[in-house]
Each structure stands twice: as structure tokens, then as C-alpha cells.
Design a protein around this motif. Sequence first.
Motif, PDB file in Angstrom:
ATOM      1  N   ALA A 372       0.842  -1.207   0.000  1.00 23.42           N
ATOM      2  CA  ALA A 372       0.000   0.000   0.000  1.00 23.42           C
ATOM      3  C   ALA A 372       0.873   1.252   0.000  1.00 23.42           C
ATOM      4  CB  ALA A 372      -0.916  -0.016   1.220  1.00 23.42           C
ATOM      5  N   TYR A 373       1.996   1.216   0.730  1.00 25.99           N
ATOM      6  CA  TYR A 373       2.896   2.378   0.741  1.00 25.99           C
ATOM      7  C   TYR A 373       3.445   2.629  -0.671  1.00 25.99           C
ATOM      8  CZ  TYR A 373       3.028   1.324   5.786  1.00 25.99           C
ATOM      9  OH  TYR A 373       2.694   1.043   7.078  1.00 25.99           O
ATOM     10  N   VAL A 374       3.809   1.546  -1.340  1.00 24.06           N
ATOM     11  CA  VAL A 374       4.346   1.695  -2.703  1.00 24.06           C
ATOM     12  C   VAL A 374       3.271   2.284  -3.626  1.00 24.06           C
ATOM     13  CG1 VAL A 374       5.339   0.492  -4.700  1.00 24.06           C
ATOM     14  CG2 VAL A 374       5.952  -0.227  -2.386  1.00 24.06           C
ATOM     15  N   ASP A 375       2.042   1.781  -3.487  1.00 19.80           N
ATOM     16  CA  ASP A 375       0.941   2.285  -4.330  1.00 19.80           C
ATOM     17  C   ASP A 375       0.798   3.797  -4.191  1.00 19.80           C
ATOM     18  OD1 ASP A 375       0.368  -0.227  -5.215  1.00 19.80           O
ATOM     19  OD2 ASP A 375      -1.232  -0.598  -3.747  1.00 19.80           O
ATOM     20  N   GLN A 376       1.020   4.294  -2.966  1.00 18.12           N
ATOM     21  CA  GLN A 376       0.837   5.730  -2.707  1.00 18.12           C
ATOM     22  C   GLN A 376       2.136   6.526  -2.849  1.00 18.12           C
ATOM     23  OE1 GLN A 376      -1.872   7.500  -1.981  1.00 18.12           O
ATOM     24  NE2 GLN A 376      -3.288   5.773  -2.036  1.00 18.12           N
ATOM     25  N   GLY A 377       3.239   5.844  -3.166  1.00 20.36           N
ATOM     26  CA  GLY A 377       4.531   6.516  -3.295  1.00 20.36           C
ATOM     27  C   GLY A 377       5.040   7.046  -1.961  1.00 20.36           C
ATOM     28  N   LEU A 378       4.755   6.305  -0.877  1.00 18.53           N
ATOM     29  CA  LEU A 378       5.142   6.778   0.458  1.00 18.53           C
ATOM     30  C   LEU A 378       6.328   6.013   1.044  1.00 18.53           C
ATOM     31  CD1 LEU A 378       1.678   7.157   2.237  1.00 18.53           C
ATOM     32  CD2 LEU A 378       3.206   8.983   1.543  1.00 18.53           C
ATOM     33  N   PHE A 379       7.057   6.686   1.901  1.00 21.60           N
ATOM     34  CA  PHE A 379       8.094   6.101   2.755  1.00 21.60           C
ATOM     35  C   PHE A 379       9.302   5.531   2.015  1.00 21.60           C
ATOM     36  CE2 PHE A 379       4.117   5.134   5.396  1.00 21.60           C
ATOM     37  CZ  PHE A 379       4.103   6.427   5.889  1.00 21.60           C
ATOM     38  N   GLY A 380       9.541   5.970   0.803  1.00 20.16           N
ATOM     39  CA  GLY A 380      10.751   5.561   0.087  1.00 20.16           C
ATOM     40  C   GLY A 380      10.766   4.086  -0.241  1.00 20.16           C
ATOM     41  N   ILE A 381      11.912   3.454   0.046  1.00 21.31           N
ATOM     42  CA  ILE A 381      12.051   2.026  -0.257  1.00 21.31           C
ATOM     43  C   ILE A 381      11.365   1.239   0.861  1.00 21.31           C
ATOM     44  CG2 ILE A 381      13.717   0.164  -0.620  1.00 21.31           C
ATOM     45  CD1 ILE A 381      15.759   2.543  -1.194  1.00 21.31           C
ATOM     46  N   PRO A 382      10.452   0.312   0.513  1.00 18.93           N
ATOM     47  CA  PRO A 382       9.791  -0.438   1.588  1.00 18.93           C
ATOM     48  C   PRO A 382      10.813  -1.235   2.400  1.00 18.93           C
ATOM     49  CG  PRO A 382       8.795  -0.909  -0.555  1.00 18.93           C
ATOM     50  CD  PRO A 382      10.015  -0.100  -0.816  1.00 18.93           C
ATOM     51  N   GLY A 383      10.595  -1.335   3.700  1.00 18.24           N
ATOM     52  CA  GLY A 383      11.517  -2.073   4.559  1.00 18.24           C
ATOM     53  C   GLY A 383      11.525  -3.559   4.247  1.00 18.24           C
ATOM     54  N   LYS A 384      10.395  -4.095   3.824  1.00 15.97           N
ATOM     55  CA  LYS A 384      10.289  -5.529   3.537  1.00 15.97           C
ATOM     56  C   LYS A 384      10.971  -5.804   2.194  1.00 15.97           C
ATOM     57  CE  LYS A 384       8.361  -9.514   4.806  1.00 15.97           C
ATOM     58  NZ  LYS A 384       7.010 -10.041   4.750  1.00 15.97           N
ATOM     59  N   ILE A 385      12.026  -6.629   2.222  1.00 16.15           N
ATOM     60  CA  ILE A 385      12.863  -6.843   1.028  1.00 16.15           C
ATOM     61  C   ILE A 385      12.045  -7.403  -0.138  1.00 16.15           C
ATOM     62  CG2 ILE A 385      14.865  -8.105   0.118  1.00 16.15           C
ATOM     63  CD1 ILE A 385      15.980  -8.029   3.031  1.00 16.15           C
ATOM     64  N   SER A 386      11.187  -8.400   0.158  1.00 15.91           N
ATOM     65  CA  SER A 386      10.439  -9.044  -0.932  1.00 15.91           C
ATOM     66  C   SER A 386       9.548  -8.033  -1.661  1.00 15.91           C
ATOM     67  CB  SER A 386       9.590 -10.192  -0.376  1.00 15.91           C
ATOM     68  OG  SER A 386       8.753  -9.694   0.638  1.00 15.91           O
ATOM     69  N   VAL A 387       8.948  -7.137  -0.915  1.00 14.54           N
ATOM     70  CA  VAL A 387       8.067  -6.140  -1.538  1.00 14.54           C
ATOM     71  C   VAL A 387       8.897  -5.149  -2.365  1.00 14.54           C
ATOM     72  CG1 VAL A 387       6.368  -4.308  -1.117  1.00 14.54           C
ATOM     73  CG2 VAL A 387       6.343  -6.367   0.283  1.00 14.54           C
ATOM     74  N   ALA A 388      10.025  -4.718  -1.803  1.00  9.01           N
ATOM     75  CA  ALA A 388      10.881  -3.761  -2.525  1.00  9.01           C
ATOM     76  C   ALA A 388      11.334  -4.360  -3.853  1.00  9.01           C
ATOM     77  CB  ALA A 388      12.079  -3.391  -1.668  1.00  9.01           C
ATOM     78  N   GLN A 389      11.674  -5.657  -3.824  1.00  5.95           N
ATOM     79  CA  GLN A 389      12.147  -6.295  -5.064  1.00  5.95           C
ATOM     80  C   GLN A 389      11.014  -6.489  -6.065  1.00  5.95           C
ATOM     81  OE1 GLN A 389      14.125  -9.696  -3.385  1.00  5.95           O
ATOM     82  NE2 GLN A 389      16.095  -8.623  -3.209  1.00  5.95           N
ATOM     83  N   ALA A 390       9.863  -6.946  -5.552  1.00  9.13           N
ATOM     84  CA  ALA A 390       8.745  -7.219  -6.462  1.00  9.13           C
ATOM     85  C   ALA A 390       8.172  -5.937  -7.061  1.00  9.13           C
ATOM     86  CB  ALA A 390       7.650  -7.981  -5.714  1.00  9.13           C
ATOM     87  N   ARG A 391       8.259  -4.849  -6.319  1.00  7.94           N
ATOM     88  CA  ARG A 391       7.610  -3.618  -6.781  1.00  7.94           C
ATOM     89  C   ARG A 391       8.615  -2.575  -7.280  1.00  7.94           C
ATOM     90  NH1 ARG A 391       2.525  -2.625  -4.762  1.00  7.94           N
ATOM     91  NH2 ARG A 391       2.483  -1.123  -6.474  1.00  7.94           N
ATOM     92  N   ALA A 392       9.844  -3.017  -7.552  1.00  6.06           N
ATOM     93  CA  ALA A 392      10.896  -2.067  -7.940  1.00  6.06           C
ATOM     94  C   ALA A 392      10.441  -1.139  -9.065  1.00  6.06           C
ATOM     95  CB  ALA A 392      12.151  -2.822  -8.350  1.00  6.06           C
ATOM     96  N   ILE A 393       9.710  -1.713 -10.018  1.00  2.41           N
ATOM     97  CA  ILE A 393       9.295  -0.932 -11.188  1.00  2.41           C
ATOM     98  C   ILE A 393       8.278   0.165 -10.831  1.00  2.41           C
ATOM     99  CG2 ILE A 393       7.365  -2.375 -12.016  1.00  2.41           C
ATOM    100  CD1 ILE A 393       8.838  -2.133 -14.810  1.00  2.41           C
ATOM    101  N   ASP A 394       7.530  -0.059  -9.752  1.00  2.00           N
ATOM    102  CA  ASP A 394       6.487   0.915  -9.364  1.00  2.00           C
ATOM    103  C   ASP A 394       7.018   2.008  -8.441  1.00  2.00           C
ATOM    104  OD1 ASP A 394       4.628  -0.679 -10.687  1.00  2.00           O
ATOM    105  OD2 ASP A 394       4.422  -1.953  -8.921  1.00  2.00           O
TER     106      ASP A 394
END
Lengths: 464, 291
Positions: A372-394
Amino acid sequence: MTKKGEKIMKRNWFTLVSMVAILALLLGACSPQAAETTEAPKEAAEQPTEAPKPPEIVKVTFMAQGGDDAQGQIFESLTQQFNESVGKEKGIEVTYVKVPADWPEYVQKVIASIAAGTAPDVINLSPLTKMDFTTNDYLLDLNPLMTADGVDASLWYPPTFDAWKDDKGKLFGFGHGIYTEAVYYNKNMFKDAGLTAPSLEWDNSWTWDEFADYARKLTKGEGAEKQYGLFVEPQLGWMTPIFRSFCGSIGLPDATRLNMDSEGSVAALEFLTDLMWKDGASPRAEVTSATSAYELFLTGKLAMFWDGSWMMPGFANDIKDFEWGVLPLPKGECGTFTGYWVDAYAIPAASKNPNAAFEFLKFMVDDAASNAYVDQGLFGIPGKISVAQARAIDLFKPLTTEEAKVWLESAKYGSTPEYTLNWNEVWDTTNKVIQRIQLGEVSAAEAGKLMVEEADRIIKAAQP
Amino acid sequence: MSLPEFPPRRNSAIKIKKGLGILTWELVLLIVGILMAVPFIWMLTTSLKERSQVFAFPPTFIPDPIQWSNYKEVWTRDIPMVQAYLNSIKITLLVTLGTLFNCSIAGYAFAKIKFPGSGLLFGILLATMMIPGQVTLVPMYILMARIGWVDSHLPLIVPPIMVNAFGVFLMRQFFLNVPDELLDAARIDGASPFQMFAKVSIPLVKPAMVTLAIFTILSSWNSFLGPLIYLNTPEKFTVPLVINYFTSVVGGTEWSVMMAAITTALAPIILIYLVFQRYFIQGIARTGIKG
């Protein structure tokens, strides 16, 4: 007294009594709701004893900044999601207390409620506020809760925890995203000045001298028409990368002393002083107090803006008239660094429901929330590695993939500012010394010494 | 004997000199007035701009196109703006009525009733003005939490009424100007102490009452930190808190909508000021107090 006089008197008394009655009625309407519910236990006592006992719901309060902005909306919707899923299953109900204010007022509210024994159970904190809370033992050490729950810390990027640990290993916050620093730049202004953008690789980054050269070339004009080459917030926290790069630091790791009189720190401060204020490549305080650096950048009056990835949503929304991008910070003798700014969720030591609070905290740093943070462009790089990797393009829209990489790769070059005890006061004092450098009252070396002396006095007063 | 006649040329020279002096002063005042009005006008025009126009360079004063929908958004968004307005009106009204009542009675007592320790009490009261609000914030919060008033409007209403050293001081200064002879005459006519206060003294200090009312309305309506600290439920929020809904700590503040919200919030204050302007200026002129 005449009859007329008596009549007038009666009328006045009637008016006075009526006013008092109206006041009493209106005040009555303001009474807290607790008063309305005092009858409830009596009614409950009259209920037949065989009625099934409703499952006990643990109430948790989550206090965080927010209004009608992306952050407020996301916290609201995540709280609702938790209540409908994990909360329902485990008997936890979370209430989000929205605080529509900036950090200092928000911190005042949280500290007041902790002092009054009405502490919220989960709070959102910025690293700048960390020492306000940890110095006074206001926060719970999360390590025992993490161990008891079997949380696998390796699933999150290390800065998520490192930024919130003290020198004894106690963990006071669980970061939900990693903001880093880089240089935003106006591509049109680079083109007009005949400059090509330097490498986007942190490994192959430009040097501080090249950076200064660009800043000088991008500075032109005078007075209201002046165009500035560079801006960085004239505060120590923002300048962490250059201190590290010049082999210095803001403070010592045990938080007991500033390190601003060290050779590297003084050299870095000297470098910035010469570039920003002596050469005039950066707007002075009197300019930015009238027009913020953010506005200067938006209006094409500032070419390079060294700041954090938290600026991304604002720039993405507000910049319409020119092309912009991001560049890595320059490298120095000791390497290339960015600053880590990790906002975190924490549990006040005075929380009445730490276990339920931890359940909510876990939800707020896990997959659903991170996405949800990635969807809203919030908080920079997500702390959870799997999410940061999966959503790198977004991440980091509307930047190109290469430019987005500048932010993603920056996580490897981070350094958390070394906050000292009683940081708020130290910070305030160091800011004043930096203002004196701007005014030309003290040199960088004198400023470094002055900062250490002033900070020593403040830190000593804060030590138990 | 005829009166000496001044030569006409000299007379007109004085007139011209005087006229030039007035003109210069008026020009200075006009420039200062414009300088004061610019931020306000900027707020108004920004409230009618499109988002992209807010930071346009060179800046434009007149919005094109005029975006009335910013005002519509303030009221139609999913935020408790209407409720906040009602809350602010309720709190401001109660605080103002209570303050006028309390401060005028206390000010009258300090000015006109001789009692032992009056000077000392007044000194202590004045000393409370020297304590910054930030110092008492946490103790006050603890007190309010202990009596269960947090997340209600009571902490925003009762303490400002009960403890308003400035208001008591203002009223006392005005009551000091009420001639004792007038009160003596009322006493001889059989007036009770309360009648002397309500019937004789109060009508004479009307400008002070209006000044105090305006100061109280301003501070209560604009108060931000108090409501922020004490209130948790959005439905109980006041206007300044809800205006902050439009700002963002993570960037992307909607400046035009926010300016529309601020203009909306300022409207009642400006209206009150315009209606009572005469009294307000009188009050300031007599006391030299600007709040």
C-alpha cells in the motif's frame, strides 16, 4: 428604589440567570462521552446471567500524523483492513488517532499523552524525534516481543532496525520504509548551462569538486532574478553524507559527544560554506524564508536540490513545466554516502496492551501495508525486502527506470545521522551556529568547536 | 482697528506645505497598507488558482481560469469541515461570553473594591502572563486527563475563561477610569454593589468589552495547539485543525484548496472585525494594548 428601578433590576437578574443557564447547558453539551456511559454497568447487571459473554476485544490506539493527504488516507485504510482481518481473528480493535500537524506539535501531543498516562499503543516516529523518546525511556524495547513472536528480521532491510537501535542493542522502533538522500536536478537548466548529467551509478559517482563546479556554473543573475546552483537544508542531519564522505561524522556512536571538531567534519563544513555562502551558489536564509527552496526549485530558480526521497510525491505532483531527475551524491576521500531516514512504528513503554499493539505493528510493516505504501509513493524504499524487489518498477514514479535505480541503489550507501542525547536542543544549537557561519561571524573550524562546546553542555545536562 | 491681514501668497504657501505633508503621510500609509494587504490578496488569488498555477513563474496575481471549485472542495470533501465550523463557533462563543463575564467582574473588583491583599493578588495574576503556554501545556494536559476532559471541548473552554490575566488587566485599566464619584452617587441612590457594576460601570467600559471580545474571539477561533493536544476524534476538531488536513508532511500539499479553506476560516473573523472596528480602535487607542 422606584417600581421602575425594581422592574429593571428584575429584568437584569433574569438576563444574568438566563445567560448562566445557557452557558451551563452548552458546557453540559461539551462533557466527555464517558459521563454518558456510566449507566451501562447498571443495565448490564440487570441482564440475565445466562446470556453468552461477548468475546473480549482489546482496544489499541494508533497515533500518527495525517490529514486528507496520502499518509492520512493510507493509515486510515490500513487500520480498517487490520480490524477486518487480523483484528477480527485475534480480538483486537485499533483506532487511528489522526494528528493533522507537523512533527514538533505531533511530538508534543504524544509526549503529553505519555506523561498523563493516556499513551497511545502504537506511534509513528521520525528519526529526528528518536532521541526525544529514547532518552526518557518512553519507548518499549521491541526485542523481547520480536523473539517471542518469532519475527524473522532477515526479511527486512537492516536499516529498518539499525536506525532505531541504541548502542546497547535495544530496539525502539520498527522502520516501515527507508528514505535516502540524493540530488534532484532540473534537466532544462543543465541543458541551458551546457552541462551533461553525471553518472547515475553510486559506484561511479561524481566528485565533490565536480559537484561544486556544476553548482557554480548553474548560478547566475542577481537579486530577485538570481538563479541558484544548489540547496541543501543547512542542518547537520541533512549534511550527514558529506561529513561521512570527508571521513568525519556528526557525533560519536554512543551519542555522548558531537564530532564536529574532527578534521573530516570541519573540512566538509568548510567545503559547503565556501560553495554555498561565500560563492553564493546557494540561497541564503533571508531568501528561503520568503520563498522556500521547494518553491525555488518548482519555479526554475534552483538547479540542484539535495534532499530526501520524501520529496518525490510532491515533485511528481507539482512539477509540470520542466524535465527533472535525480543524481547520486558525490564521492569523497572516504567514499560515497547517502543519509538514512527511517520512519518507524514504536510502542510507548506506557502502553497498556503491548502484545496487541505489536500485532498491529507487525501488520503495518508486512506485505499488505508495504504494498500500500508503494501504491501511494510513500516512505521511500519499503523495509520488507520481498516487496521492494517485487515492486521495484512501481517505486519512484515518474522517474525513468535508470533514475529510479539511483534511489533503489542508495540503500547500500546509507548512513544514519548520529543523534546525541537531548538531540532536539543540540540540533537547535547547531542550527544557530550554522546561521552564524552564513552571516560570516565564524569560520567553519570555529563553528565546529563551538558546536561541540555547546552540545557538551546540553548533553551533560541530559545525562542521568 | 482692523485686524492685520496676512499676505495671501504666504497663506497659500503654508497650505501647500501642509498639503504636501499630508500627501506624503498618506503615500507612506498607502505603501504600508499595500504591503500589509499583499499576503492577504495573494491568499485570495491563490485560493482561486489551478494547482499548476500556484508556483508558476513569473507569478500571476489574477488567476486564469478562475477555479471556484477549490471552495466547493473545501466543503464537499470527505473531511469534517462543517462539523469543525460548528465546533469552532460553539467554543468561541462560550469562551467569549465566559471571558467577558469573568474578566469584567474580576477587573471591577481589582479596580474598585478595596480588600486586603488586592495588590498582591493582582501582581500574582499579572505574573501568570509571564509564563509561556508551552511550560504549562503538559501539566495542564495531565490535569485535564485526570478529570477525564481529554477528547472533549471542555479544556478549550473552561481554562481560558477561568485564567485570563490579560483580560482582567484590560478590564481593570478601564474600570480605573470610571470616576469614583459616579459610583458614590449610585450608592447614595441605593444601588447595590452588583448594580454599581452592572448598571453604572459596564456601560462606561463598552469599548473595552468589545476589544476584549475581539481579542478572545481571535485567539479562540485561531487556536491550534490546544485543540491539537486535547482532541482525538475528528468530529470534535476545530477549523484550524481541519485546515491542516490539506497540508502534507510527505509533500503534495494542495495549496490552492488550502488557501480556499483559510479564506473560508478567516471570513467570520473579518466580518466581526469590520462590524466592531470602531470599538476595537477605541479600545486600542485608550489602552495602547495591541494584544
